[in-house]
Design an enzyme around this catalytic site. Structure first.
Site, PDB file in Angstrom:
ATOM      1  N   ASP A 154       0.911  -1.056   0.011  1.00  0.00           N
ATOM      2  CA  ASP A 154       0.012   0.079   0.051  1.00  0.00           C
ATOM      3  C   ASP A 154       0.782   1.097  -0.039  1.00  0.00           C
ATOM      4  O   ASP A 154       0.739   2.028  -0.725  1.00  0.00           O
ATOM      5  CB  ASP A 154      -0.750   0.069   1.039  1.00  0.00           C
ATOM      6  CG  ASP A 154      -2.270  -0.608   0.952  1.00  0.00           C
ATOM      7  OD1 ASP A 154      -2.474  -1.233  -0.067  1.00  0.00           O
ATOM      8  OD2 ASP A 154      -2.777  -1.180   1.982  1.00  0.00           O
ATOM      9  N   HIS A 184      -3.108   5.444   4.595  1.00  0.00           N
ATOM     10  CA  HIS A 184      -3.128   6.397   3.416  1.00  0.00           C
ATOM     11  C   HIS A 184      -3.170   7.570   3.364  1.00  0.00           C
ATOM     12  O   HIS A 184      -2.607   8.410   3.054  1.00  0.00           O
ATOM     13  CB  HIS A 184      -4.394   5.993   2.551  1.00  0.00           C
ATOM     14  CG  HIS A 184      -4.717   4.589   2.192  1.00  0.00           C
ATOM     15  ND1 HIS A 184      -3.723   3.647   1.719  1.00  0.00           N
ATOM     16  CD2 HIS A 184      -5.532   3.633   2.722  1.00  0.00           C
ATOM     17  CE1 HIS A 184      -4.126   2.525   1.295  1.00  0.00           C
ATOM     18  NE2 HIS A 184      -5.190   2.374   2.166  1.00  0.00           N
TER      19      HIS A 184
END
EC number: 3.5.1.108
Length: 307
Positions: free
Chosen positions: A243, A266
């Site tokens: 990620d 994120h």
């Protein structure tokens, strides 16, 4: 080292993790210096215009890295395909899709790696640009932190923290220096994961409707529910690295530097990119016309031409 794009267009269909709807996605070659762009083919007029990706378009990070334009156009869950594009050093591509989110595929970046292998990769005429970290930059918030430090290559070190038996069976920390390790071997197969109680809560809010044991690791109160188990003993932290690599590649260039994080996600990854770009003394955009000057971490990109 030269910029690169796809040798040909290639398409795939899958399911959106949150909508549960079928998604048709096509990757196209793109001109040099055009970067990575997205286009929603299900929208008309200005809403269906091409969107050039930048860190400043990531305006929703609650469940994934999601583009939200000033017109309200959304493209969600871009981190896995961006991670695969990073692995192949793709500088320029147009990604078209007919839905608000990238298909989840099997929850890892491996299906996108296969897609890129099928399309092939070609060098272009312009020199590839790298983002070189010149000084430490750190973001701390709510018990989490991420930082860049100068490093002659690309290295990622992450630590996760979950008070759960399934996580206590392996190390919470994983470090990979791409000068000596392969993304495809060490990272690409690691799948996204979630807890059963979170899945139930998301579905109550019409989210996670496409999630199942075929595209995510699902964990109950004590163990992993997937009958095949884990692909790596420490698959959870490796997926967080997958990620992070995708989140960082949103900057549009390979990064020459070291990235470290504790309980990263994120939102904080994107905040770090914005912090670097806001400080002109923190980075430089560099080229390596002579392959002898190229850091070892990127030498594999020179030989990974699958066209």
């Amino acid at each position: 080292m030269l910029q690169r794009t796809l040798a040909k267009s290639i398409s795939v269909t899958g399911v959106g993790l949150h909508s549960g709807e079928r998604v048709a996605l096509t990757l196209h070659p793109a001109p040099e210096n055009s970067g990575i762009s997205f286009r929603r083919t299900d929208l008309d007029g200005e809403m269906g215009e091409q969107i050039k990706l930048t860190p400043y378009l990531i305006n929703d990070t609650r469940l994934s890295s999601t583009i939200v334009t000033d017109k309200g156009v959304r493209v969600g869950t871009i981190e896995h395909i961006m991670s695969a594009l990073s692995a192949y050093g793709i500088d320029n591509a147009l990604i078209e899709l007919n839905a608000p989110e990238i298909p989840i595929m099997d929850g890892s970046s491996l299906p996108f790696i296969y897609l890129l292998q099928d399309a092939g990769v070609v060098d272009q005429k312009a020199q590839k640009r790298f983002l070189k970290i010149l000084k430490p930059v750190e973001i701390k918030e709510a018990g989490k932190w991420v930082r860049f430090t100068p490093y002659d290559g690309f290295k990622v070190t992450l630590t996760i923290e979950f008070d759960h038996p399934a996580f206590n069976r392996s190390s919470p920390t994983f470090e990979i220096d791409f000068a000596g390790k392969s993304y495809i071997d060490e990272i690409a197969r690691a799948r996204t994961f979630g807890f059963m109680h979170e899945v139930e809560m998301m579905r109550a809010h019409n989210l996670g409707l496409g999630g199942n044991l075929n595209n995510a690791i699902v964990i109950d109160d004590t163990d992993v529910l997937n009958p095949e188990g884990l692909r790596y003993p420490d698959e959870f932290v490796r997926h967080k690295i997958l990620d992070a690599i995708g989140d960082l590649y949103i900057v549009g260039h390979p990064i020459v530097g070291a990235f470290e994080g504790y309980k990263s996600g994120h939102a904080i990854n994107n905040a770090l990119l914005r912090a670097v770009l806001a400080d002109e003394t923190a980075y430089d955009r560099v080229e390596f016309a002579d392959s002898d000057d190229l850091p070892d971490a990127f030498h594999e990109l020179n030989i990974r031409n699958c066209g």
